[in-house]
Design a protein around this motif. Sequence first.
Motif, PDB file in Angstrom:
ATOM      1  N   GLU A 125       0.871  -1.181   0.000  1.00 32.08           N
ATOM      2  CA  GLU A 125       0.000   0.000   0.000  1.00 32.08           C
ATOM      3  C   GLU A 125       0.899   1.219   0.000  1.00 32.08           C
ATOM      4  OE1 GLU A 125      -3.458   1.970   2.850  1.00 32.08           O
ATOM      5  OE2 GLU A 125      -2.533   0.079   3.412  1.00 32.08           O
TER       6      GLU A 125
ATOM      7  N   ARG B 293      -5.826  -7.009   1.302  1.00 32.18           N
ATOM      8  CA  ARG B 293      -5.489  -5.752   0.659  1.00 32.18           C
ATOM      9  C   ARG B 293      -6.609  -4.724   0.687  1.00 32.18           C
ATOM     10  NH1 ARG B 293      -5.029  -6.620  -5.779  1.00 32.18           N
ATOM     11  NH2 ARG B 293      -7.217  -6.811  -6.223  1.00 32.18           N
TER      12      ARG B 293
ATOM     13  N   ARG C  32      -3.852   2.929  -4.838  1.00 31.59           N
ATOM     14  CA  ARG C  32      -2.537   2.998  -4.198  1.00 31.59           C
ATOM     15  C   ARG C  32      -2.028   1.629  -3.766  1.00 31.59           C
ATOM     16  NH1 ARG C  32      -2.579   6.229   0.545  1.00 31.59           N
ATOM     17  NH2 ARG C  32      -4.722   5.610   0.825  1.00 31.59           N
ATOM     18  N   VAL C  33      -2.622   0.574  -4.276  1.00 33.03           N
ATOM     19  CA  VAL C  33      -2.224  -0.785  -3.923  1.00 33.03           C
ATOM     20  C   VAL C  33      -1.686  -1.477  -5.166  1.00 33.03           C
ATOM     21  CG1 VAL C  33      -3.064  -3.013  -3.078  1.00 33.03           C
ATOM     22  CG2 VAL C  33      -3.955  -0.902  -2.111  1.00 33.03           C
TER      23      VAL C  33
END
Length: 111
Positions: free
Chosen positions: A55, A73, A78-79
């Motif tokens: 992340e 997750r 943004r991952v």
Amino acid sequence: MSEESSSRLEQLRFLERVREQDLARARGWREAEERRLAELAARLPPPPPPDWVVEQGIGQGRRIVAVHQGYCRPAGPRVRPVGADEARRLLDADSGLACQLCRPDTELGLP
């Protein structure tokens, strides 16, 4: 306007109507195909999650703020997925990046 000009104009208007009908028919076929593909995709199982993800923070540089197991997750842009070696490297330096919920460090056998 002469009869010849009038006739040509009518022919062009007729051609325009035919082409508009062809275009409308083609758009209908495309829309039907899009619906068919969407229905097919909805019936397929989702792809499995990656084993590990990182992340990233926001702002310039987007530094990594956490490492997660794939099932944990967080959603969003943004991952990104990473391999086990990169996840291990990020966690190995006692960086404090391990997610406290899914504990990727424990799963990777890190102290």
